[in-house]
Scaffold this active site. Structure first.
Site, PDB file in Angstrom:
ATOM      1  N   ASP A   1       0.843  -1.199   0.000  1.00 56.63           N
ATOM      2  CA  ASP A   1       0.000   0.000   0.000  1.00 56.63           C
ATOM      3  C   ASP A   1       0.877   1.247   0.000  1.00 56.63           C
ATOM      4  OD1 ASP A   1      -2.325   1.864   0.876  1.00 56.63           O
ATOM      5  OD2 ASP A   1      -3.266  -0.098   0.791  1.00 56.63           O
TER       6      ASP A   1
ATOM      7  N   HIS B   1      -3.330   6.043   3.818  1.00 59.15           N
ATOM      8  CA  HIS B   1      -4.201   5.012   3.256  1.00 59.15           C
ATOM      9  C   HIS B   1      -3.793   3.640   3.776  1.00 59.15           C
ATOM     10  CE1 HIS B   1      -5.783   2.195   0.150  1.00 59.15           C
ATOM     11  NE2 HIS B   1      -6.778   3.043   0.081  1.00 59.15           N
TER      12      HIS B   1
ATOM     13  N   SER C   1     -11.134  -0.551  -1.087  1.00 64.84           N
ATOM     14  CA  SER C   1      -9.854  -0.557  -0.386  1.00 64.84           C
ATOM     15  C   SER C   1     -10.014  -1.032   1.049  1.00 64.84           C
ATOM     16  CB  SER C   1      -9.250   0.852  -0.354  1.00 64.84           C
ATOM     17  OG  SER C   1      -8.434   1.099  -1.461  1.00 64.84           O
TER      18      SER C   1
END
Length: 465
Positions: free
Chosen positions: A179, A212, A367
């Site tokens: 990620d 994220h 996600s």
């Protein structure tokens, strides 16, 4: 010029012509094959167009001198030597699949294409995070803060909380999170952190400036030591930063991260699951090859289907060796933004997750559905080693009904208790006792209100007496 001189010139010309004809007939001189030359030019143009993707051709048509990062698909890694012999600087080369990454202009591209071992040349494709609105809501700015100390509705929806109450917490299981990096210094993400690498900056600190990867990792393995608990709080994780601080990355960085995982596996390290909350619109042969290699090594691959509302998943979720995950909301409705082609779904609308600054945010996107599935598999992996095919089969029979009018999901929303029972032949109950309900924040709030109301009535009655 006199007549004698003209005669001499004519004689010399005839002799030269005769000599030329004799040389051709005797084979001493080869005439150019004009038809063949034209065919070679045409063939060369066709080969160029076949080897170079349209997007890259367009970039160089606009600016031939522009330096572009190119991904070269090779027949074998021996072709790298030929690239280097032509003065092409190699930025990265594949270890388990045949590719090279270079940077160059149109002249360099022409050299590259002339090499027989080059299959295809691409712009080093961009992959992106698959959030819908990952910044979400900061609960610190809400008038009334929800009480989300040890999880939230998402854990209850997939019955991860019940699994944890039965001592399924992911201990001894390991996940690699590819990620934007992870803030592994947070109190809820520090104990499970093993190691990491930043493929964007090529260093050993996979810091998360984009916020994220931390959100994703917290859903998988938030430890609950401070304010947030994930699906598998006792699992361990590797943080592999293949996407940069702007939320996108190069395909070569993603492949390099998966090769890093394969290195660990070949060194005898344990990695059960790879969680991938990113995607690209188009498949890449080399990405599929490395996914298939990991699959063959027993590594379970889980990826987000995407948030474009397409009927099919993005890649890597679209490969046969990868489990594709869609998003659903608190009412088990598949999100309108969620892409199709998914095997299962999980909470991915207004999901509480831990931000890199240590606060809890509500986030949306496949996600954030993906790490629920990764975490659920870790709960099982802590007790039983699953093959990737067993993981596919287990998920297929361990779901609950969802509202999916567009048929985006093959099965339903994952159920951790069903997964544990089906994998280990157990008979755990998902029944929640009165004591479980009394632990719920909203029940405690209601109880407090009832107590306050009762006290007020008691005081009022006493004052009347």
């Amino acid at each position: 010029m006199g007549d004698d001189a003209k005669i001499v010139l004519i004689i010399v010309g005839c002799i030269a012509l005769a000599a030329f004809v004799y040389a051709v007939e005797a084979g001493y001189l080869e005439l150019p094959q004009f038809n063949q030359t034209i065919e070679n030019v045409i063939d060369s143009s066709i080969a160029f167009n076949q080897k170079v993707e349209p997007e890259l051709r367009t970039q160089f048509a606009v600016n031939p001198t522009k330096q572009v990062r190119m991904f070269i698909s090779l027949k074998d890694n021996e072709s790298i030597k030929e690239l280097q012999s032509k003065g092409i600087k190699i930025i990265r080369k594949g270890k388990y699949v045949n590719y090279a990454v270079v940077e160059g202009n149109y002249k360099d591209l022409q050299k590259i294409v002339s090499i027989r071992g080059v299959n295809k040349v691409y712009d080093d494709k961009k992959v992106r995070i698959l959030d819908f609105d990952f910044k979400g809501l900061d609960i610190n700015k809400l008038p009334v803060k929800p009480a989300i100390v040890s999880g939230g509705w998402n854990l209850q929806a997939i019955k991860a909380d019940t699994a944890q109450n039965n001592n399924f917490t992911g201990s001894n299981a390991v996940v690699a999170v590819i990620d934007t990096g992870v803030n592994h210094h947070l109190p809820d993400l520090d104990d499970g952190y093993l190691e990491g690498w930043d493929f964007a900056e090529n260093d050993s600190e996979p810091d998360d400036e984009f916020d994220h990867g931390t959100l994703v990792a917290s859903i998988i393995a938030g430890e609950g030591d401070n304010i947030y608990k994930g699906v598998a709080p006792d699992a361990h994780y590797y943080a592999l930063k293949a996407l940069n601080d702007e939320g996108w990355g190069n395909m070569s960085d993603v492949i390099a991260a998966m090769e890093w995982v394969l290195d660990k596996i070949n060194e005898g390290e344990k990695i059960d699951v790879v969680s991938m909350s990113y995607g690209s619109d188009t498949p890449t042969v080399e990405e599929q090859q490395i996914c298939d290699l990991l699959y063959s090594k027993g590594v379970i691959l889980v990826a987000a289907s995407g948030n474009e509302g397409y009927t099919t998943s993005l890649y890597p979720a679209g490969y046969d060796s990868v489990i594709s995950v869609a998003a659903n909301d608190v009412s088990s409705n598949v999100a309108a933004f969620s892409n199709g082609g998914a095997l299962v779904s999980a909470p991915g609308v207004q999901v509480p997750a831990l931000s890199t600054d240590g606060t809890i945010k509500y986030v949306d996107g496949t996600s954030f559905a993906t790490p629920h599935v990764s975490g659920a598999l870790l709960l099982v992996e802590s007790r039983k080693d699953l093959t990737p095919q067993q993981a596919f089969n287990l998920l297929s029979i361990s779901t609950n009904a969802i509202n999916d009018p567009a048929d985006k999901v093959q099965h339903g929303q994952i159920d951790c208790i069903k997964m544990v029972n089906n994998a280990l032949n157990l008979n755990l109950s998902d029944y929640r006792s009165i004591w479980d309900y009394l632990k719920e924040p909203y029940v405690q709030i209601l109880m407090g209100l009832f107590i306050l109301a009762g006290m007020k009535i008691f005081v009022w009655k006493r004052s009347e007496a």
